[in-house]
Design a protein around this motif. Structure first.
Motif, PDB file in Angstrom:
ATOM      1  N   UNK A 726       7.085   3.402  -8.299  1.00  0.00           N
ATOM      2  CA  UNK A 726       6.823   2.146  -7.890  1.00  0.00           C
ATOM      3  C   UNK A 726       5.272   1.862  -8.607  1.00  0.00           C
ATOM      4  N   UNK A 727       4.411   2.617  -8.671  1.00  0.00           N
ATOM      5  CA  UNK A 727       3.215   2.498  -9.112  1.00  0.00           C
ATOM      6  C   UNK A 727       3.193   2.414 -10.829  1.00  0.00           C
ATOM      7  N   UNK A 728       4.008   3.396 -11.027  1.00  0.00           N
ATOM      8  CA  UNK A 728       4.433   3.410 -12.506  1.00  0.00           C
ATOM      9  C   UNK A 728       4.685   1.895 -13.146  1.00  0.00           C
ATOM     10  N   UNK A 729       5.746   1.455 -12.430  1.00  0.00           N
ATOM     11  CA  UNK A 729       6.575   0.026 -12.673  1.00  0.00           C
ATOM     12  C   UNK A 729       5.223  -1.216 -12.661  1.00  0.00           C
ATOM     13  N   UNK A 730       4.400  -1.145 -11.476  1.00  0.00           N
ATOM     14  CA  UNK A 730       3.610  -2.142 -11.490  1.00  0.00           C
ATOM     15  C   UNK A 730       2.493  -2.155 -12.446  1.00  0.00           C
ATOM     16  N   UNK A 731       2.158  -0.881 -12.888  1.00  0.00           N
ATOM     17  CA  UNK A 731       1.180  -0.725 -13.899  1.00  0.00           C
ATOM     18  C   UNK A 731       1.591  -1.299 -15.145  1.00  0.00           C
ATOM     19  N   UNK A 732       3.055  -1.091 -15.541  1.00  0.00           N
ATOM     20  CA  UNK A 732       3.461  -1.486 -16.763  1.00  0.00           C
ATOM     21  C   UNK A 732       4.123  -3.015 -16.906  1.00  0.00           C
ATOM     22  N   UNK A 733       4.282  -3.681 -15.553  1.00  0.00           N
ATOM     23  CA  UNK A 733       4.790  -5.138 -15.559  1.00  0.00           C
ATOM     24  C   UNK A 733       3.724  -5.851 -16.221  1.00  0.00           C
ATOM     25  N   UNK A 734       4.201  -7.094 -16.708  1.00  0.00           N
ATOM     26  CA  UNK A 734       3.329  -8.317 -17.110  1.00  0.00           C
ATOM     27  C   UNK A 734       2.474  -8.093 -18.078  1.00  0.00           C
ATOM     28  N   UNK A 735       2.796  -6.969 -18.968  1.00  0.00           N
ATOM     29  CA  UNK A 735       1.885  -6.842 -20.221  1.00  0.00           C
ATOM     30  C   UNK A 735       0.310  -6.142 -19.692  1.00  0.00           C
ATOM     31  N   UNK A 736       0.193  -5.487 -18.733  1.00  0.00           N
ATOM     32  CA  UNK A 736      -1.060  -5.002 -18.413  1.00  0.00           C
ATOM     33  C   UNK A 736      -1.199  -4.645 -16.844  1.00  0.00           C
ATOM     34  N   UNK A 737      -0.204  -4.806 -16.046  1.00  0.00           N
ATOM     35  CA  UNK A 737      -0.082  -4.717 -14.683  1.00  0.00           C
ATOM     36  C   UNK A 737      -0.521  -5.976 -13.776  1.00  0.00           C
ATOM     37  N   UNK A 738       0.075  -5.565 -12.546  1.00  0.00           N
ATOM     38  CA  UNK A 738      -0.135  -6.521 -11.659  1.00  0.00           C
ATOM     39  C   UNK A 738      -1.146  -6.054 -10.701  1.00  0.00           C
ATOM     40  N   UNK A 739      -1.772  -7.098 -10.185  1.00  0.00           N
ATOM     41  CA  UNK A 739      -3.067  -6.768  -9.486  1.00  0.00           C
ATOM     42  C   UNK A 739      -2.548  -6.194  -7.916  1.00  0.00           C
ATOM     43  N   UNK A 740      -2.904  -4.889  -7.472  1.00  0.00           N
ATOM     44  CA  UNK A 740      -2.041  -4.260  -6.457  1.00  0.00           C
ATOM     45  C   UNK A 740      -3.115  -3.447  -5.823  1.00  0.00           C
ATOM     46  N   UNK A 741      -3.026  -3.570  -4.306  1.00  0.00           N
ATOM     47  CA  UNK A 741      -3.506  -2.727  -3.527  1.00  0.00           C
ATOM     48  C   UNK A 741      -2.429  -1.800  -2.671  1.00  0.00           C
ATOM     49  N   UNK A 742      -2.668  -0.587  -3.200  1.00  0.00           N
ATOM     50  CA  UNK A 742      -1.218   0.308  -2.623  1.00  0.00           C
ATOM     51  C   UNK A 742      -2.020   1.520  -1.777  1.00  0.00           C
ATOM     52  N   UNK A 743      -1.526   1.354  -0.307  1.00  0.00           N
ATOM     53  CA  UNK A 743      -2.011   2.212   0.646  1.00  0.00           C
ATOM     54  C   UNK A 743      -0.938   3.625   0.852  1.00  0.00           C
ATOM     55  N   UNK A 744      -1.399   4.797   0.795  1.00  0.00           N
ATOM     56  CA  UNK A 744      -0.354   5.632   0.935  1.00  0.00           C
ATOM     57  C   UNK A 744      -0.935   6.974   1.687  1.00  0.00           C
ATOM     58  N   UNK A 745      -0.078   7.634   2.138  1.00  0.00           N
ATOM     59  CA  UNK A 745      -0.385   9.020   2.603  1.00  0.00           C
ATOM     60  C   UNK A 745      -0.123  10.317   1.808  1.00  0.00           C
ATOM     61  N   UNK A 746       0.579   9.834   0.536  1.00  0.00           N
ATOM     62  CA  UNK A 746       0.765  10.747  -0.567  1.00  0.00           C
ATOM     63  C   UNK A 746      -0.379  11.162  -1.238  1.00  0.00           C
ATOM     64  N   UNK A 747      -1.012  12.207  -0.933  1.00  0.00           N
ATOM     65  CA  UNK A 747      -2.388  12.411  -1.612  1.00  0.00           C
ATOM     66  C   UNK A 747      -2.021  12.854  -3.160  1.00  0.00           C
ATOM     67  N   UNK A 748      -0.832  13.313  -3.297  1.00  0.00           N
ATOM     68  CA  UNK A 748      -0.680  13.702  -4.669  1.00  0.00           C
ATOM     69  C   UNK A 748      -0.725  12.519  -5.864  1.00  0.00           C
ATOM     70  N   UNK A 749      -0.601  11.208  -5.279  1.00  0.00           N
ATOM     71  CA  UNK A 749      -0.681  10.216  -6.133  1.00  0.00           C
ATOM     72  C   UNK A 749      -1.954   9.972  -6.556  1.00  0.00           C
ATOM     73  N   UNK A 750      -3.004  10.655  -5.935  1.00  0.00           N
ATOM     74  CA  UNK A 750      -4.314  10.262  -6.319  1.00  0.00           C
ATOM     75  C   UNK A 750      -4.826  10.848  -7.687  1.00  0.00           C
ATOM     76  N   UNK A 751      -3.847  11.856  -8.245  1.00  0.00           N
ATOM     77  CA  UNK A 751      -4.050  12.679  -9.464  1.00  0.00           C
ATOM     78  C   UNK A 751      -3.636  11.523 -10.534  1.00  0.00           C
ATOM     79  N   UNK A 752      -3.045  10.486 -10.271  1.00  0.00           N
ATOM     80  CA  UNK A 752      -2.742   9.338 -11.175  1.00  0.00           C
ATOM     81  C   UNK A 752      -4.111   8.921 -11.853  1.00  0.00           C
TER      82      UNK A 752
END
Length: 886
Positions: A726-752
């Motif tokens: 989902x994070x990847x898709x939001x970053x690709x959409x609309x030719x540059x990404x969509x303004x997003x606030x994404x709260x998560x407990x998956x600390x693995x995603x912080x490596x993105x």
């Protein structure tokens, strides 16, 4: 009851009931509305009144109950509030003049979506009647809605049936007309409306709809209403008009101009976002405290309150109306004395829209006219107050917004209508219009004479007696009354003078003579008939006043809009002043900068002293903010407060922050919290994925997306993979990404961060102290170091043995993860489980680890104590360039 044994009254009853089988029939008998059979059983139960029986000693016992006709409105209001329709059957001829059975007919049908009386309405809430149709063959549908109590109506046409139902849920009608056989889809069962099935051939017929709309709107074609290419929307409008003809049984010329909703002009907030952000209801479904509306609503009038609700449902998308309304709010914000006086004046203004509707429909009570009169008295002082402020030499006052000046230039104090009501009606009229006592003396000469006779008849007779004594020199003349002769003059037989020629002898007694005169006889007839004549004349005069006032419907509606706007602006200013909010800069770019922002609702509940503000920036380098931190730390609060401030800014409101710069948003999407829909077989995770799918399909570059805990409803790896994608898709959409606030407990995603362009890590800071955690509520750069789930469980009151055992298990899992054994995911090494990193997880255990980055090597060999400050800054800059961060 068999046909042969029906009385004439019940024959009449059944004939009328057959025409309204789905309504509770209130059948007028004398001073009561009676209900019979099943209607009586239902009404008695719902109203908690006695259920009696007609013909109790007969084998044909008839259940019945009744309510007084003069006090029927509260009972009708209770039943319509519960979703019932009531057919009001009145006597349509005078019982005194009726030959045989009194004629009766239904004069009105009360339904939840067509009521106009205050007993059935919430002052600051629109009461919508709606109709929806979907044409499968054309893949197109229409939804129309109308507040019959104000005369405002609108609608949309769409190629998506789901969009129609989403809007139906959003506008929340009290009554919804559907084609016969059509039902509300299961996923929209939250629509809390009375469903009225209607035959498609009649109600939704396109040709009939066109004719009805043209007639009601008084137009030659539909092009002027922007309906010429909207067939299904036209059908929906026609269905509402057909329904009104059936239920109101009269003309409804109070309807305003139909205006299809232009979605391109407004920010779109779907029903999920409204619910998740608690704009109008809390997550538990209750209204009031705990909602954004409750915090922001400092309006005084019903019109202003309804306008605020509409604006929150439909914030502007264009910069021009936002800035115009901001300037109007600022004018009231900067003028405390003006605002205070304005609030006092607005407190004496009643609901001009609904009052004038009842006048036009002929349903206004005398009390309604007094409310109108009081409201009109206030219009000149409001205008004068604004003019004085506009002419002030004070610099702030001179900065009056053009939109406010436009309202002032077109102001209509309606002095002629006010003068009519002032001269006509008494201050405390009776509740009904047939008993007299409505009008002031001096309004009508004929009425004045009748009032004089009814209220001062004895004094008038005494004046006549005095006049006869003086003119004819009859000092011993007396006046009397009996039922045979009525009023008479009496002279003793001892009187020897000349009796006037116009004295007509009527009776001779032993000691006196009784006379009548033409003037006395005329006066007697006037006195006897004056009461009836007065009531009749006052009723006719009242109808004339009503007609004269009704002719000014368009003026009332214009001034209702003007008062609503002024109230809307001052209300936002009052809220901003009380809560220390600031005026944001709304701009056409994408950047969102919030300095020291607060959540308006949380702050209102906790108090400003206990609230810790946060700052954040969304721009080209920070389009996706990945926010980590433990539960209870405040991640959801930060997400929601940004979304709320975007909505508030685009209605022209101030925002709860030290400073704000907000790029225009076309939509706000919210996926927060955990909810299910088990009745439709949808688990929490299914609902979560459906809402996420909607966001990914509909969000555009100008949207703001807030996502909280995506993927938590399934297994760790499944959820992590979904959140990642989902994070990847939001970053690709609309030719540059969509303004997003994404709260998560998956600390693995912080490596993105550093891998996905525009993604930045933030966390809600916490501190550990002697085995406990302190929530600092601060949003800071970087990822959280861990989840603190066990510490939160301890704070929640989980028994100590469970907490201790959980820590043992966690330590064991972490040890296995570090040793490379077991299946536990390594919290700090996303490379071992996610694709796209240095290690894909396919390498064998005995393969050599990847070579460290050169920056890591330099950092390992660096002598920190030997660096000067300028050398340290230079080195950091070199590392930043080598990592490719522009």
């Amino acid at each position: 009851m068999s046909k042969q044994k029906l009385t004439p009254m019940f024959e009449q009853y059944f004939q009328i009931k057959e025409e309204y089988p789905d309504s509770l029939l209130f059948y007028r008998m004398g001073d009561f509305y009676e209900l019979f059979f099943e209607d009586a059983e239902i009404a008695a139960k719902e109203l908690q009144i006695s259920l009696t029986c007609r013909n109790p000693n007969s084998e044909f016992k008839i259940p019945m109950c009744g309510v007084p006709h003069h006090a029927s409105k509260p009972y009708i209001a209770q039943l319509t509030e519960k979703g019932f329709t009531i057919a009001l059957c009145d006597q349509i001829e005078d019982p005194k003049q009726a030959k045989g059975l009194v004629k009766r007919a239904v004069t009105r049908v009360y339904t939840p979506g067509t009521v106009v009386e205050d007993d059935n309405l919430s002052a600051k809430v629109n009461n919508y009647l709606a109709a929806i149709i979907w044409d499968e063959s054309k893949s197109s549908g229409g939804l129309a809605w109308m507040d019959f109590s104000t005369g405002q109506w609108s609608g949309i046409q769409s190629k998506s049936e789901n969009d129609l139902w989403q809007w139906a849920l959003k506008i929340n009608p009290r009554e919804l007309i559907l084609p016969q056989g059509k039902a509300v889809p299961n996923q929209y069962s939250e629509i809390d409306a009375r469903i009225t099935p209607a035959p498609s051939a009649g109600y939704f017929n396109f040709k009939s709809a066109c004719e009805n709309i043209r007639e009601v709107q008084n137009v030659a074609d539909l092009e002027s209403l922007d309906l010429e290419d909207k067939m299904q929307l036209t059908q929906a409008c026609g269905a509402m008009l057909a329904y009104l003809r059936q239920t109101q049984l009269q003309d409804f010329n109070h309807l305003g101009e139909f205006k299809p909703l232009n979605l391109s002009k407004f920010m779109i907030l779907d029903e999920v976002t409204e619910r998740n952000l608690e704009l109008f209801k809390r997550l538990d479904g209750k209204k009031g405290k705990g909602t954004l509306l409750a915090v922001m609503d400092k309006t005084i009038t019903p019109m202003g309150g309804r306008l605020l609700s509409v604006r929150l449902k439909q914030p502007w998308r264009d910069l021009s109306p936002i800035e115009q309304n901001q300037r109007a709010v600022t004018f009231f914000f900067d003028n405390d004395t003006l605002r205070s006086k304005m609030r006092e004046l607005l407190d004496t203004v009643y609901d001009l829209e609904r009052l004038s509707t009842r006048v036009v429909l002929g349903r206004a009570t005398p009390k309604d006219f007094i409310s109108l009169r009081q409201s009109l008295r206030t219009l000149p002082p409001i205008h004068s107050l604004l003019l004085t402020a506009a002419r002030s030499t004070d610099e702030k006052s001179r900065a009056m917004a053009p939109i406010l000046r436009t309202v002032m230039s077109k102001w209509d104090s309606m002095n002629d209508v006010a003068e009519l009501l002032e001269s006509a009606l008494v201050d405390s009229p009776p509740p009904v219009i047939t008993e007299g006592g409505l009008f002031k003396t001096g309004y009508n000469a004929e009425l004045d004479e009748l009032i004089q006779l009814t209220e001062h008849g004895e004094a008038t007779l005494a004046d006549l007696l005095k006049h006869e004594k003086e003119v004819n020199d009859l000092p011993k003349l007396k006046m009397g009354y009996n039922k045979v002769f009525g009023y008479y003059f009496e002279l003793s037989k001892a009187f020897k003078g000349q009796v006037p020629e116009y004295f007509e002898r009527r009776q001779t007694l032993v000691n006196s003579e009784r006379y009548i005169t033409p003037e006395l006889k005329e006066l007697e007839e006037k006195i006897i008939s004056a009461s009836y004549s007065r009531k009749t004349l006052e009723y006719n005069l009242f109808q004339k006043v009503r007609e004269d006032v009704a002719k000014n419907r368009s003026r009332f509606m214009f001034m209702a809009d003007a008062i609503a706007a002024v109230d809307f602006w001052q209300g936002l200013a009052e809220t901003a002043r009380v809560n220390r909010w600031v005026c944001p800069e709304v701009h056409p770019g994408m950047e969102v900068v919030i300095e020291e922002g607060r959540h308006p609702v949380v702050e209102a509940v906790q108090g400003s002293a206990n609230y810790i503000p946060n700052s954040l920036t969304i721009d080209e380098k920070r389009r996706i903010l990945l926010i980590t931190g433990p539960n209870m730390a405040g991640k959801s609060t930060v997400l929601r407060q940004v979304a709320l401030m975007g909505i508030m800014a685009q209605i022209g409101s101030y925002i709860p922050a030290y400073k704000g710069r907000i790029g225009l948003m076309d939509r706000v999407f919210s996926r927060v919290g955990a909810s299910d829909n088990l009745a439709q077989g949808q688990s929490t995770f299914m609902v979560e994925m459906m809402e996420t799918a909607r966001i990914l399909r509909q969000a555009s570059k100008r949207s703001l997306v807030i996502l909280d805990e995506i993927g938590r409803g399934t297994s760790t790896f499944d959820g992590l993979a979904l959140a990642w994608a989902v994070v990847e898709e939001l970053s690709r959409r609309a030719r540059g990404g969509i303004r997003t606030l994404f709260a998560t407990h998956y600390h693995e995603l912080t490596s993105l961060e550093g891998v996905i362009d525009g993604l930045r890590n933030f966390n809600i800071a916490v501190r550990e102290w002697k085995g406990d955690i302190l929530f600092l509520r601060r949003l800071v750069p970087g990822p959280a170091d861990k989840s603190y789930g066990i510490e939160v469980a301890k704070l929640a009151g989980v028994p100590k043995p469970v907490v201790v055992r959980a820590r043992e298990i966690l330590a064991n899992l972490e040890e296995k993860s570090q040793d490379g054994g077991g299946n536990a995911p390594r919290q700090n090494s996303v490379q071992s489980i996610l694709p796209g990193m240095i290690c894909t997880g396919s390498e064998k255990k005995n393969e050599a680890p990847p070579e460290d980055h050169k920056v890591v090597k330099e950092l390992r060999d660096l002598d920190v104590n030997g660096l000067s400050p300028i050398e340290a800054l230079t080195l950091l800059n070199q590392w930043k360039k080598s990592l490719g961060d522009k």
